[in-house]
Structures are given as structure tokens and as C-alpha cells.
Design a protein around this motif. Structure first.
Motif, mmCIF file in Angstrom:
data_model
loop_
_atom_site.group_PDB
_atom_site.id
_atom_site.type_symbol
_atom_site.label_atom_id
_atom_site.label_comp_id
_atom_site.label_asym_id
_atom_site.label_seq_id
_atom_site.Cartn_x
_atom_site.Cartn_y
_atom_site.Cartn_z
ATOM 1 N N SER A 130 0.839 -1.196 0.000
ATOM 2 C CA SER A 130 0.000 0.000 0.000
ATOM 3 C C SER A 130 0.871 1.242 0.000
ATOM 4 O O SER A 130 1.867 1.317 0.731
ATOM 5 C CB SER A 130 -0.918 0.006 1.226
ATOM 6 N N HIS A 131 0.494 2.210 -0.815
ATOM 7 C CA HIS A 131 1.238 3.464 -0.935
ATOM 8 C C HIS A 131 0.298 4.637 -0.660
ATOM 9 O O HIS A 131 -0.860 4.635 -1.104
ATOM 10 C CB HIS A 131 1.813 3.626 -2.343
ATOM 11 N N GLU B 209 -0.649 7.956 -1.869
ATOM 12 C CA GLU B 209 -0.463 8.761 -3.079
ATOM 13 C C GLU B 209 -0.769 10.231 -2.864
ATOM 14 O O GLU B 209 -0.153 11.094 -3.494
ATOM 15 C CB GLU B 209 -1.340 8.222 -4.215
ATOM 16 N N THR C 156 -5.663 9.553 -0.812
ATOM 17 C CA THR C 156 -5.715 8.493 -1.814
ATOM 18 C C THR C 156 -4.637 7.458 -1.513
ATOM 19 O O THR C 156 -3.463 7.800 -1.375
ATOM 20 C CB THR C 156 -5.505 9.044 -3.238
ATOM 21 N N ARG D 247 -2.982 3.705 -2.808
ATOM 22 C CA ARG D 247 -2.865 2.750 -3.913
ATOM 23 C C ARG D 247 -2.395 1.414 -3.358
ATOM 24 O O ARG D 247 -1.381 1.345 -2.663
ATOM 25 C CB ARG D 247 -1.876 3.242 -4.974
ATOM 26 N N HIS D 248 -3.160 0.375 -3.647
ATOM 27 C CA HIS D 248 -2.821 -0.972 -3.185
ATOM 28 C C HIS D 248 -2.480 -1.846 -4.392
ATOM 29 O O HIS D 248 -3.219 -1.852 -5.387
ATOM 30 C CB HIS D 248 -3.997 -1.610 -2.439
ATOM 31 N N GLU D 249 -1.387 -2.578 -4.286
ATOM 32 C CA GLU D 249 -1.000 -3.543 -5.316
ATOM 33 C C GLU D 249 -0.994 -4.922 -4.672
ATOM 34 O O GLU D 249 -0.240 -5.165 -3.723
ATOM 35 C CB GLU D 249 0.373 -3.189 -5.886
ATOM 36 N N THR E 42 -4.683 -3.869 -8.918
ATOM 37 C CA THR E 42 -4.280 -2.549 -8.442
ATOM 38 C C THR E 42 -5.537 -1.809 -8.052
ATOM 39 O O THR E 42 -6.493 -1.747 -8.841
ATOM 40 C CB THR E 42 -3.521 -1.759 -9.514
ATOM 41 N N GLU E 43 -5.546 -1.266 -6.844
ATOM 42 C CA GLU E 43 -6.729 -0.569 -6.332
ATOM 43 C C GLU E 43 -6.337 0.810 -5.821
ATOM 44 O O GLU E 43 -5.352 0.954 -5.094
ATOM 45 C CB GLU E 43 -7.370 -1.368 -5.195
ATOM 46 N N TRP E 44 -7.111 1.815 -6.208
ATOM 47 C CA TRP E 44 -6.974 3.166 -5.662
ATOM 48 C C TRP E 44 -8.167 3.421 -4.750
ATOM 49 O O TRP E 44 -9.322 3.252 -5.169
ATOM 50 C CB TRP E 44 -6.935 4.205 -6.776
ATOM 51 N N GLN E 45 -7.899 3.796 -3.530
ATOM 52 C CA GLN E 45 -8.938 4.005 -2.517
ATOM 53 C C GLN E 45 -8.948 5.486 -2.136
ATOM 54 O O GLN E 45 -7.933 6.027 -1.694
ATOM 55 C CB GLN E 45 -8.636 3.135 -1.301
ATOM 56 N N ASP E 46 -10.090 6.131 -2.295
ATOM 57 C CA ASP E 46 -10.229 7.558 -1.996
ATOM 58 C C ASP E 46 -11.006 7.740 -0.699
ATOM 59 O O ASP E 46 -12.170 7.306 -0.588
ATOM 60 C CB ASP E 46 -10.964 8.279 -3.135
#
Length: 274
Positions: free
Chosen positions: A106-107, A109, A125, A127-129, A139-143
């Protein structure tokens, strides 16, 4: 990362491993009223990875809302108490398999604080890989959005009206048992989903809040059934749905939405096929 927030003691990357226990996915199928067909080696339906990669914290490391306290992990303390999952998007590169070890990296962003019409807001935000066998499968972006406590004297903004041109529609309801089970299976401690007094008195909702990711999950299952395997999916929450509400899952082409009982738009989404 943007903005002038404090970052004391907070990293920007996290790694977690999980064995992807098939029993957890099968239990979720049962909670949704489906037959438990998932076993070791089964392909997981899209978004079922939400059931995994738990990050338990001791009671002293939790915030007032039951989530891990911000500022201690990947999410910075933005000085705003109310957390909401505003939406996200996903790219499905390869199937995730039940019972096969996986890793999620998880990053952070973005973390930025702004002022909106309703007051200060913070946007985060992640970003999960998610990988299995050294291959990134999802790849998932969570807001996330953080905001102040509600002002009881302030008028509530009118929610947007949902479309009515769907070609397919499913009626769904959400018992408190389903909300509890989803919270348990995803290890989501947010009290708005199970603590009625907290949801009403502290966060200003009319009832228990149906999880945004649960609505997104149901839309993904509908999309996959209607148009085939998903290559991508994006969703955005627009107004909360309460546990006593009956809603409609709607689809037209590759566009989807959730319509509340009064016609309000609760979520919009778009699906991509490979």
C-alpha cells in the motif's frame, strides 16, 4: 503527497501478507445469500480481496470511530475526525486465487486538506498492489475523505437524483446482521456500521450506514454477471444509504448506480471488460 499536514511518525508504504483463507470468502458468499462454492484454488470474485489483509490494532491504538488511529500508520492525521470512503477504482490484471499466499503493498499517493462549501475537508488516496506468485493481480486506488463533525443546526445538502433509464434492476435490503457480518469479515471497526447511538449522536446519520464498499461489491457482482469478467471498475459514493433503506442496483450498458428509496443517487460506477 500534497498539502501542509503533519507527518510525525507516519510512513508512506505498508506491506502485508495473507494466506487468502477460502473459508472467509465462502462465509461472505453465505452472508450474501449465495451457495458457498469457494474452496482452495478457486478464483475469487472481483473485490473479494477486501476480506483479507487485516491490520488489527490494540484498543489503545484506535480512534474514537473504531478505525486505527490516524497518524500512526500510512494515513496522516489531518486534524478532521469523520472518515468516509468516497470511492475508488480498480484494475484487474489476473485472477486472485483462494488459498494461495498473497501480498498487498500500500502506498500513500495523496494527502491534501482543502476548504469546501461545508467547511474543511481532507482528501487521502491510497494505492494498493495485490500480488500472488510475484505477479500483480489487482491494483486498487482508494479515496478517503475526512471532515468535521456535523453542525446539528445546519441544513443538509440535497442529494442528487438518480437516473431512471436502467435496463436491469435489482432490489436489495440490508439487515443489521449483514452489516455486522461484513464489518467482521473485512475487520472494519468503523462504528457507523454497528453502533446506532454513535452513528446518530456523533456523526449525525439517521441510522446505521451501509458500507460503501459493500454497495460497490454488489455492483461489481451485478456487472460481472451482466457483461462478463471485469478488467476495471470505478465507483463514487454520493449519499449514504441507511440500514432501514431498500435500494435498487441499476445497470445500463457498462454504467451502474445505486438508487435509494426516495430516488436519491447513493453511488455511481463504471465497469470495464477485457
Amino acid at each position: 503527497m500534497q498539502g501542509g499536514e503533519k507527518r510525525t511518525g507516519c510512513q508512506t508504504t505498508e506491506r502485508q501478507a495473507d494466506l487468502m483463507d477460502p473459508a472467509r470468502a465462502a462465509a461472505f458468499q453465505v452472508a450474501l445469500g449465495q451457495e458457498p462454492t469457494i474452496g482452495a484454488g478457486s478464483v475469487l470474485p472481483p473485490f473479494f480481496h477486501q476480506l483479507y489483509f487485516w491490520a488489527p490494532r490494540p484498543p489503545g491504538a484506535l480512534g474514537r470511530d473504531g478505525h486505527p488511529r490516524v497518524g500512526d500508520g500510512i494515513i496522516p492525521d489531518m486534524g478532521l475526525p469523520r472518515r468516509m470512503w468516497a470511492g475508488g477504482r480498480l484494475a484487474f490484471h489476473a485472477p486472485l486465487l483462494a488459498g494461495v499466499p498473497a501480498e498487498r503493498v500500500s502506498h500513500l499517493e495523496q494527502a491534501v486538506r482543502k476548504t469546501g462549501r461545508s467547511g474543511p475537508l481532507a482528501f487521502v488516496t491510497l494505492r494498493h498492489e495485490i500480488s500472488q506468485g510475484r505477479r500483480v493481480c489487482v491494483t486498487e486506488w482508494q479515496d478517503l475523505v475526512y471532515r468535521e463533525d456535523p453542525d446539528p443546526s445546519a441544513a443538509r445538502p440535497a442529494p442528487p437524483e438518480a437516473r431512471r433509464d436502467e435496463t436491469e434492476r435489482r432490489t436489495v435490503s440490508f439487515s443489521t446482521t449483514l452489516l455486522f457480518r461484513y464489518s467482521a469479515l473485512t475487520f472494519n471497526g468503523h462504528r457507523i456500521h454497528y453502533d446506532l447511538d454513535y452513528a446518530r449522536q456523533v456523526e449525525g446519520y439517521d441510522g446505521l450506514v451501509v458500507h460503501g464498499p459493500l454497495l460497490a461489491q454488489l455492483l461489481m457482482l451485478l456487472a460481472e454477471e451482466a457483461i462478463g469478467p471485469l478488467a476495471g471498475f470505478a465507483f463514487r459514493a454520493s449519499s449514504p444509504l441507511m440500514h432501514f433503506d431498500t435500494a435498487e442496483l441499476c445497470l445500463k450498458g457498462r454504467e451502474l448506480w445505486v438508487r435509494g428509496p426516495d430516488g436519491r443517487q447513493c453511488m455511481t460506477a463504471a465497469a470495464e471488460t477485457g
